[in-house]
Design a protein around this motif. Structure first.
Motif, short mmCIF file in Angstrom:
data_model
loop_
_atom_site.label_atom_id
_atom_site.label_comp_id
_atom_site.label_asym_id
_atom_site.label_seq_id
_atom_site.Cartn_x
_atom_site.Cartn_y
_atom_site.Cartn_z
N THR A 2 -1.73 3.55 7.15
CA THR A 2 -0.83 2.95 8.13
C THR A 2 -1.42 1.67 8.70
N SER A 31 0.82 -1.21 0.00
CA SER A 31 0.00 0.00 0.00
C SER A 31 0.85 1.27 0.00
N GLU A 32 0.42 2.24 -0.77
CA GLU A 32 1.11 3.54 -0.80
C GLU A 32 0.39 4.58 0.04
N LYS A 33 -0.75 4.19 0.64
CA LYS A 33 -1.52 5.13 1.42
C LYS A 33 -2.05 4.45 2.68
N VAL A 57 3.96 2.46 7.45
CA VAL A 57 3.39 3.73 6.99
C VAL A 57 3.65 3.86 5.50
N GLU A 58 2.58 3.99 4.73
CA GLU A 58 2.64 4.16 3.28
C GLU A 58 3.58 3.16 2.62
#
Length: 188
Positions: A136, A132-134, A153-154
């Motif tokens: 937490t 995932s890039e978005k 996180v991200e």
């Protein structure tokens, strides 16, 4: 292998297409999980563990990850800020597309449900968090008797630790409550 998930909080969002591609790519699944069943019911995505252990009753609910699915417009470049006067010229429309996102948002009971194979399915969620890039993923887990803190996180693993404190809110021995023994309204 043993393991438990004590606390979990997730705000992960990633394209549904990426989640499906991950599982279509035959990923390495944790010990105890033979496969996963992916079901979509309206705007809910459910990723359910299929146990390797045949002695586990078919009526025992295995752990599952639950995500809401939402559509978001994704632009190829940043859309212009709207505003200005009535004399503003017509601007070209920026190319965009509607993308479905899987949103793993909430605490343990919302995102990771059922107890059979719960820790292995947490490891599956952890792998998804790294894609995932978005958002937490934070968690406190136990594996083979050791407490572990997880913070992603991200898509990037970050340092995390477990701290044991006397009072969860950092309050003193009174905890901010009423001391009934020394209350002048009750005592004479």
């Amino acid at each position: 292998m043993t393991g438990r998930v004590y606390r979990l909080h997730s705000t992960l969002e990633l394209p549904l297409e990426d989640v499906e591609a991950h599982f279509d790519g035959d990923p390495d699944l944790p010990e105890g999980v033979e496969d996963v069943d992916i079901t979509r019911r309206n705007n809910t995505l459910i990723i359910k563990a299929v146990a390797e252990d045949e002695s586990l009753s078919k009526y025992t609910p295995t752990a599952q990850l639950k995500a809401s699915v939402s559509e978001t417009r994704v632009y190829e470049e940043e859309p212009p800020k709207t505003g200005g006067g009535w004399m503003q010229e017509e601007e070209e429309e920026i190319p965009s597309e509607l993308v479905e996102f899987a949103c793993f948002k909430g605490d343990r009971e919302t995102v990771l449900q059922n107890t059979a194979l719960q820790y292995p399915m947490f490891e599956v969620l952890r792998t998804i968090a790294l894609l995932s890039e978005k958002g937490t993923l934070t968690a406190i887990t136990e594996k083979d008797g050791d407490l572990r803190a997880t913070r992603i996180v991200e898509g990037e693993e970050r340092p995390a630790s477990v701290e044991v404190v006397e009072s969860p809110r950092g309050e003193g021995a009174n905890g901010g409550g009423v001391n009934w023994r020394d209350n002048k309204f009750i005592s004479d």
